[in-house]
Enzyme design. Structure first.
Site, PDB file in Angstrom:
ATOM      1  N   SER A  39       0.803  -1.226   0.000  1.00 54.37           N
ATOM      2  CA  SER A  39       0.000   0.000   0.000  1.00 54.37           C
ATOM      3  C   SER A  39       0.833   1.274   0.000  1.00 54.37           C
ATOM      4  O   SER A  39       0.327   2.342  -0.330  1.00 54.37           O
ATOM      5  CB  SER A  39      -0.950   0.013   1.202  1.00 54.37           C
ATOM      6  OG  SER A  39      -0.228  -0.091   2.417  1.00 54.37           O
ATOM      7  N   ASP A 343      -3.728   8.105   8.034  1.00 55.61           N
ATOM      8  CA  ASP A 343      -4.835   7.321   8.588  1.00 55.61           C
ATOM      9  C   ASP A 343      -4.444   6.427   9.762  1.00 55.61           C
ATOM     10  O   ASP A 343      -5.201   5.533  10.134  1.00 55.61           O
ATOM     11  CB  ASP A 343      -5.458   6.462   7.485  1.00 55.61           C
ATOM     12  CG  ASP A 343      -4.444   5.519   6.840  1.00 55.61           C
ATOM     13  OD1 ASP A 343      -3.287   5.455   7.314  1.00 55.61           O
ATOM     14  OD2 ASP A 343      -4.795   4.841   5.860  1.00 55.61           O
ATOM     15  N   HIS A 346      -0.602   4.840   7.300  1.00 55.73           N
ATOM     16  CA  HIS A 346       0.095   5.296   6.100  1.00 55.73           C
ATOM     17  C   HIS A 346       0.493   6.771   6.225  1.00 55.73           C
ATOM     18  O   HIS A 346      -0.278   7.573   6.766  1.00 55.73           O
ATOM     19  CB  HIS A 346      -0.786   5.121   4.867  1.00 55.73           C
ATOM     20  CG  HIS A 346      -1.262   3.715   4.672  1.00 55.73           C
ATOM     21  ND1 HIS A 346      -2.489   3.275   5.147  1.00 55.73           N
ATOM     22  CD2 HIS A 346      -0.681   2.649   4.077  1.00 55.73           C
ATOM     23  CE1 HIS A 346      -2.631   1.995   4.846  1.00 55.73           C
ATOM     24  NE2 HIS A 346      -1.552   1.592   4.195  1.00 55.73           N
TER      25      HIS A 346
END
Length: 395
Positions: A39, A343, A346
């Site tokens: 991610s 968040d 990240h």
């Protein structure tokens, strides 16, 4: 000085200029960028690979609000390190592999990174008693890459050798989820640490496979300092001051673990360099670049380095178990650029940009600057990166 050495020095000089003036695709040192990872590098594959997972918050606002003004599938509020590297090279943002179908779609490369991806397969963890659902892993991403080579060079893979020689490969960041899964399940630290040689070994074997296919320039990021992640700061909160780094407030043992992973990775890269002396294998020190931010956030105009901009809102880290960014009763800060985390897991675009700057213009690549064994070619026939990105992302 030999001719290859002269060309390599020329490439270095041009790359420095590209980093200082990121604008045009027709001055790029690398015609294509190929990216692998999780991610931290996913530019939109998740929505295609997990098409049935409509619950993933990264697929809808407020993700993407800062730069793209809509959710692109990136797990942040804006651009990632791979985006800034592409911009610095004068290339468009790297297209997610699963968003294209023709050779023309991948004129500038492809991104195989997927949110939640790991270096090792879920089976590895299940055999060791760690519950793990099937997910994307490096072998799968390499399978997709081989499929793309069949598309780009349908008659003979040998036709792709020149393309491989001239492309930039970003192998990671990858490996973080191999640790996130057991850490979130509170698997004992000693058990998790025993996974690291296998994680690093898989990254190294992937690099060797890419070199065998013709890759000549590979950038391999290490892991970020996970002890500075707000979610872990909440989960592993301690009343003992000695458990925290006094200069950053990050969890000491977690950052030590990140350094352990990176130490093993650097050792494997050195072995690969000796086996392939004509290949540029560059270690990207994400840990060092990020720690500069956590140690001196004011230099980057970041006021809350250990706090999530978007999340449950609980103090002191802006995260909670009951709600997260994009689900539950979450809150979004007014200025994400002032925060270190988007968040709770990240980084924000501001942190990604600082890391990318540290790689492109600072001391956080080993060797000290991106190099290539080939000369930089003109790409005047391609559209500018700005025009291409407007079409791709409707900016």
């Amino acid at each position: 000085m030999s001719s290859p050495a002269k060309m390599s020095m020329m490439a270095v000089a041009l790359l420095v200029l590209a980093a200082a003036h990121p604008a045009r695709a027709d001055s790029a040192c690398y015609p294509r960028v190929f990216s692998f990872g999780d991610s931290l590098a996913d530019t939109g594959n998740y929505r295609f690979v997990y098409a049935d997972d409509s619950r993933e918050p990264a697929l809808r606002p407020p993700y993407g609000e800062t730069f793209f003004h809509n959710a692109t599938g990136r797990f942040s509020n804006g651009r990632l390190v791979v985006d800034f590297i592409a911009e610095a090279l004068g290339l468009p943002f790297v297209r997610p592999y699963w968003s294209g179908s023709s050779a023309e779609d991948f004129a500038f490369g492809a991104n195989f990174a997927v949110g939640g991806a790991s270096a090792l397969s879920a089976e590895f963890f299940r055999k060791r008693g760690v519950p793990a659902a099937d997910n994307v892993h490096l072998d799968m991403e390499m399978g997709w890459f081989r499929d793309l080579l069949d598309l780009l060079c349908p008659r003979d893979l040998a036709d792709c050798i020149d393309m491989m020689n001239r492309s930039l490969f970003l192998v990671g960041e990858i490996g973080g989820n191999d640790y996130n899964l057991p850490l979130l399940s509170r698997v004992p630290y000693k058990t998790i640490r025993a996974f690291t040689p296998s994680v690093v070994g898989k990254i190294a074997s992937t690099i060797a496979e890419l070199i065998e296919l013709g890759a000549q320039t590979l950038v391999v990021p290490g892991n970020l300092p996970i002890g500075c992640i707000p979610m872990y700061l909440m989960m592993y909160k301690s009343n003992k001051p000695e458990d925290y780094e006094p200069e950053t407030g990050c969890i000491r043992w977690m950052n030590k673990f990140s350094r352990y992973h990176n130490k093993l990775l650097v050792g494997e890269l050195e072995k690969l360099r000796k086996l392939h002396p004509g290949v540029a294998i560059i270690y990207a020190d994400y840990y060092g670049a990020a720690m500069e931010i956590y140690s001196s956030p004011e230099q980057f105009e970041i006021e809350n380095p250990l706090v999530a901009c978007c999340g449950g809102g609980e103090e002191p880290y802006g995260v909670s178990r009951a709600a997260g960014c994009g689900h539950g009763e979450y809150k979004v800060c007014s200025d994400p650029q002032k925060y270190g985390s988007w968040d709770g897991f990240h980084p924000t675009e501001a942190v990604y940009k600082a890391i990318a700057d540290g790689l492109l213009r600072g001391p956080y690549t080993q060797p000290a600057i991106f190099t290539t064994t080939g000369s930089c070619r003109q790409l005047a026939e391609h559209v500018s990166s700005v025009e291409y990105n407007k079409v791709l992302y409707d900016l």
